[in-house]
Design an enzyme around this catalytic site. Structure first.
Site, PDB file in Angstrom:
ATOM      1  N   HIS A  11      47.263  38.495  40.365  1.00  0.00           N
ATOM      2  CA  HIS A  11      46.327  39.417  39.718  1.00  0.00           C
ATOM      3  C   HIS A  11      45.942  40.558  40.664  1.00  0.00           C
ATOM      4  CE1 HIS A  11      42.191  40.395  37.978  1.00  0.00           C
ATOM      5  NE2 HIS A  11      43.063  40.684  37.019  1.00  0.00           N
ATOM      6  N   HIS A  53      41.610  49.961  39.306  1.00  0.00           N
ATOM      7  CA  HIS A  53      40.928  49.191  38.261  1.00  0.00           C
ATOM      8  C   HIS A  53      39.680  49.852  37.688  1.00  0.00           C
ATOM      9  CE1 HIS A  53      38.200  46.119  36.610  1.00  0.00           C
ATOM     10  NE2 HIS A  53      39.303  45.524  36.199  1.00  0.00           N
TER      11      HIS A  53
END
Ligand code: G3P
Ligand code: MG
Length: 248
Positions: A11, A53
């Site tokens: 991730h 992100h």
């Protein structure tokens, strides 16, 4: 055709061990045995797709304010490693192109999550696919996902054949099945920390692969595996890894 996925996907690279969404994080995931990684794609002010992100620069760089207000040249002056640890000082926010170069070098598969800033859903998807279409040709090792159905729709229009996945929040919208059908997604990506067995069974009934984020706990990983989850995103590929999951 189902996608041939490993049971574990790093991730944001391997976010527990290296600054997320950096080249260093991709290398760390590969060094830890990951076969695929997940990375988030956003645009700079001048529409360069980069791996990032948050909407704001503050948490993971020494910059401030919205990334949508920062030109690529100025982003290059920022540093994206020290916030994590001094050992990673000097890490940069990579462009999508730079990240793909390393993905190819390390022979990895990739889940690109389109993470548009508000109002840039179409543009982010288009810019990402423009770059990808020039440098990526391995259909079986790419999954394009998003919480934004507009970004996924753009992806479907521009690259129909590439695998898509619909990301769902812990409280999925009521029409998720209709959306999944319309967008012709291969995977449904759920919040595995809150998903119930019933919900997972409901997805299985749609005959789509199920991916769960973000699982950093062995017990939860085993439970989700038992319940039928196909693959899990983890920040910690040493704690949740293929061998461990296959052994149970
Ligand atoms: O794609 C899985 C996961 O990354 C979705 O949530 O916020 O970590 O990008 P987030
Ligand atoms: Mg993500």
């Amino acid at each position: 055709m189902p996608l041939n996925l490993p049971s574990v996907i790093g991730h944001r690279g391997a976010a527990a061990y290296a600054p997320e969404n950096t080249i260093e994080s991709i290398h760390t995931a590969a060094d830890m045995g990951c076969k695929w990684v997940e990375l988030d794609v956003k645009l700079t002010k001048d529409s360069v797709p980069v791996i990032f992100h948050d909407d704001d620069l503050d948490r993971t760089t020494n910059g401030h304010g919205p990334i949508a207000e920062m030109k690529y040249d100025d982003l290059c002056d920022l540093e994206a490693g020290s916030w994590f640890s001094e050992g990673f000082a000097g890490a940069k926010v990579p462009t999508l192109e730079e990240a793909i170069e390393i993905i190819l070098q390390r022979d990895l598969g990739i889940n690109l999550e389109i993470k548009p800033c508000a109002g840039r859903e179409v543009e982010t998807s288009e810019a990402m696919l423009d770059v990808l279409s020039q440098i990526w040709d391995d259909r079986d090792r790419l999954l394009i996902t998003s919480f934004s159905h507009v970004s996924l729709e753009t992806s479907m229009d521009m690259a129909e054949d590439w695998y898509r996945g619909l990301l769902l929040e812990s409280e999925p919208m009521e029409n998720w099945k209709d959306l999944a059908g319309y967008l012709n997604v291969t995977t449904i990506n759920i919040d595995g920390r809150t998903a119930s067995r019933e919900f997972i069974e409901e997805i299985m009934d749609t005959e789509r692969q199920i991916l769960a984020y973000t699982i950093n706990d062995q017990q939860l990983a085993r439970q989700l595996r038992r319940w039928g989850v196909d693959a899990m995103f983890t920040d910690a590929p040493d704690i949740v890894n293929d061998l461990l999951l296959k052994a149970h």
